[in-house]
Design an enzyme around this catalytic site. Structure first.
Site, PDB file in Angstrom:
ATOM      1  N   CYS A 114       0.546   6.317   6.920  1.00 45.86           N
ATOM      2  CA  CYS A 114      -0.727   5.840   7.482  1.00 45.86           C
ATOM      3  C   CYS A 114      -0.460   4.913   8.660  1.00 45.86           C
ATOM      4  CB  CYS A 114      -1.535   5.109   6.410  1.00 45.86           C
ATOM      5  SG  CYS A 114      -3.039   4.336   7.043  1.00 45.86           S
TER       6      CYS A 114
ATOM      7  N   CYS B 121       0.842  -1.196   0.000  1.00 46.90           N
ATOM      8  CA  CYS B 121       0.000   0.000   0.000  1.00 46.90           C
ATOM      9  C   CYS B 121       0.877   1.245   0.000  1.00 46.90           C
ATOM     10  CB  CYS B 121      -0.914  -0.001   1.228  1.00 46.90           C
ATOM     11  SG  CYS B 121      -1.912   1.493   1.419  1.00 46.90           S
TER      12      CYS B 121
ATOM     13  N   CYS C 191      -7.967   1.412   0.855  1.00 50.30           N
ATOM     14  CA  CYS C 191      -7.333   0.708   1.972  1.00 50.30           C
ATOM     15  C   CYS C 191      -7.219  -0.762   1.596  1.00 50.30           C
ATOM     16  CB  CYS C 191      -8.161   0.873   3.257  1.00 50.30           C
ATOM     17  SG  CYS C 191      -7.504  -0.061   4.662  1.00 50.30           S
TER      18      CYS C 191
ATOM     19  N   CYS D 243      -6.951 -10.898  22.443  1.00 47.54           N
ATOM     20  CA  CYS D 243      -6.310 -10.065  21.426  1.00 47.54           C
ATOM     21  C   CYS D 243      -5.077  -9.368  21.974  1.00 47.54           C
ATOM     22  CB  CYS D 243      -7.309  -9.019  20.897  1.00 47.54           C
ATOM     23  SG  CYS D 243      -7.876  -7.849  22.153  1.00 47.54           S
TER      24      CYS D 243
ATOM     25  N   GLN E  56     -15.894  -9.115  15.493  1.00 44.78           N
ATOM     26  CA  GLN E  56     -14.551  -9.231  14.939  1.00 44.78           C
ATOM     27  C   GLN E  56     -14.469  -8.636  13.532  1.00 44.78           C
ATOM     28  OE1 GLN E  56     -11.860  -9.952  16.350  1.00 44.78           O
ATOM     29  NE2 GLN E  56     -12.125 -11.447  17.979  1.00 44.78           N
TER      30      GLN E  56
ATOM     31  N   CYS F 145      -1.761   0.353   9.536  1.00 46.59           N
ATOM     32  CA  CYS F 145      -0.909  -0.839   9.531  1.00 46.59           C
ATOM     33  C   CYS F 145       0.479  -0.452  10.030  1.00 46.59           C
ATOM     34  CB  CYS F 145      -0.788  -1.427   8.123  1.00 46.59           C
ATOM     35  SG  CYS F 145      -2.353  -1.988   7.405  1.00 46.59           S
TER      36      CYS F 145
ATOM     37  N   ASP G 284     -13.406 -14.254  26.681  1.00 43.22           N
ATOM     38  CA  ASP G 284     -13.018 -13.442  25.529  1.00 43.22           C
ATOM     39  C   ASP G 284     -13.060 -11.974  25.946  1.00 43.22           C
ATOM     40  OD1 ASP G 284     -12.341 -12.537  23.024  1.00 43.22           O
ATOM     41  OD2 ASP G 284     -14.343 -12.819  22.163  1.00 43.22           O
TER      42      ASP G 284
END
Length: 441
Positions: free
Chosen positions: A85, A78, A164, A396, A273, A88, A369
């Site tokens: 950006c 990208c 994106c 996570c 998610q 990421c 979770d």
């Protein structure tokens, strides 16, 4: 005698080799034994970096130049990543090495934070295609224009984007929003959250305004004309906090998504998610770890009923618990819509139901979770007092998971299986699924 360390100064430029990746956007190296974290690097790089912060035990530096590139470095897919950006952080790293590094990050957290010695092999579940997976994207409005984009890493500056590559095709069809072609110069909108259901071709838009003024009809009209828009909500934000709940301005109050044969209704404030393919991997692991013929299963952070409904067919009864009334209401509706009669839901804290009402109920399995900050101490105490035979922990955040697994192991549970699911390719984020069982089983 401790080894003498050379502590760099702020502003100093240093040449160094990057030795590993951390659970952050930065690679890790050292200068005479003093740890330095450097942005936009990967293990094997030799770099020139400028020190920006010096702490007691480490320093942070900006990348000035890659002197010698690592074999794990690649061309980012990208162009906006190169522009700064912050959506990421690892696009400059080959996908194979991303997976290796995430496995190492999980193992290090379990050893360093969890103080665990006997760590089972970590099963790696990567993605076949590490792009076009993300079904939720938050964009911010650039000051003085109608252009929207993600934030530059570590700042409040907006990076304008045309597309994106990690997001779904439906989200990228919202490109008129990216380009500033939807909102007028006088609009008070500051942020927009786009959520897609590619299965049903639906888009939900959450619009955040900086002032509590009547919404311009033009805003809603233009948004409703974009492809697939099924719901538009509005809320007002002040000093980074939402004032009240999202109000429906157009369309339906929910969108739908199907996962492993079960349909879910998703509301504006419900967690769901962002990667359906990765979510299916997690569901498969949860079902495998749970095994068949469970009597009573408790899903302690049930949300809209994701895992509750997925394990209902291998359980006599399953109870979903959540502190969010809107999520529990949708979970109940999702169970009814899917014809699942043995799933019950309760708006409550897990510590109360597990530690009080279910303490002697003979719970077979508890599914955890929690959010990124991990389990509340009271919830862990309640779980331990209920003495379930097995615990499945979906996380996570490997650091808070390691902390909580340490408590479970100290309470007599054994860590039997671990899997790392790459829910977030091109970033340092990940998901872990762990199975623990009582040692006296």
């Amino acid at each position: 005698m401790p080894i003498s360390q050379s502590v760099p100064d702020v502003g100093q430029q240093i040449e160094m080799e990057i030795k590993s990746l951390s659970y952050s956007p930065r690679g890790v190296g050292d200068v005479d034994g003093f740890v330095v974290f450097v942005d936009d690097t990967v293990a094997g790089d030799t770099v020139l970096a400028r020190v920006t912060q010096v702490k007691k035990n480490y320093a942070v530096a900006d990348l000035v130049e890659v002197i010698s590139a690592s074999p794990h470095r690649c061309q980012p897919p990208c162009a906006h990543f190169v522009e700064g950006c912050g959506g990421c952080q690892w696009q400059h790293i080959t996908y194979e090495y991303q997976l290796q590094s995430k496995e190492a990050i999980v193992r290090q957290a379990l050893k360093r934070i969890g103080k665990l010695e006997d760590i089972p092999e970590i099963e790696i579940r990567g993605m076949e295609t590490p792009l076009h997976y993300r079904n939720k994207l938050t964009l911010f409005r650039e000051k003085g224009s109608g252009v929207f984009g993600p934030l530059r890493l570590g700042t409040h500056a907006v990076v304008p984007i045309s597309e994106c590559p990690v997001s779904t095709p439906m989200i990228n069809a919202m490109s008129p929003i990216f380009a500033g072609k939807v909102f007028s110069a006088g609009s008070k909108i500051s942020k927009i959250n786009i959520r897609s259901s590619d299965k049903y071709g639906q888009i939900m838009l959450l619009c955040v305004y900086e002032e509590d003024v009547p919404v311009a009809a033009a805003d809603i009209d233009r948004l409703s004309e974009l492809p697939g828009v099924a719901s538009i909500f509005r809320c007002v934000e002040s000093r980074g906090k939402l004032l009240g709940k999202f109000a429906l301005e157009y369309g339906e109050p929910v969108i739908r998504e199907e996962v492993r044969g079960i349909e879910y209704k998703i509301g504006p404030e419900c967690f769901f998610q962002v990667n359906i393919s990765g979510l299916e991997e997690i569901i498969d692991l949860v079902r495998e770890f749970a095994g068949a013929d469970n009597n009573l299963v408790v899903d302690a952070h049930c949300g809209v009923g994701m895992f509750t409904l997925q394990v209902a067919d291998i359980s006599s009864a399953v109870l979903g618990i959540d502190i969010s009334p809107p999520a529990v209401k949708l979970a109940q509706s999702n169970a009814k819509d899917n014809g699942i009669a043995n799933a019950l839901f309760n708006t409550n804290r897990a510590c109360y139901l597990l530690g009080e009402q279910l303490r002697h109920a003979g719970v077979d399995l508890v599914i955890l979770d929690p959010p990124r900050q991990g389990c509340e101490k009271a919830d862990l105490r309640g779980l331990i007092s209920a003495q379930p035979e097995k615990v499945i922990y979906v996380s996570c955040n490997p650091t808070t998971m390691a902390r909580d697994l340490h408590e479970l192991v100290n309470a007599g549970y054994e860590l039997l299986r671990l899997a790392m699911v790459d829910m977030f390719p091109m970033t340092y984020h990940l998901e872990v699924v762990a199975l623990c069982a009582r040692e006296n089983n």
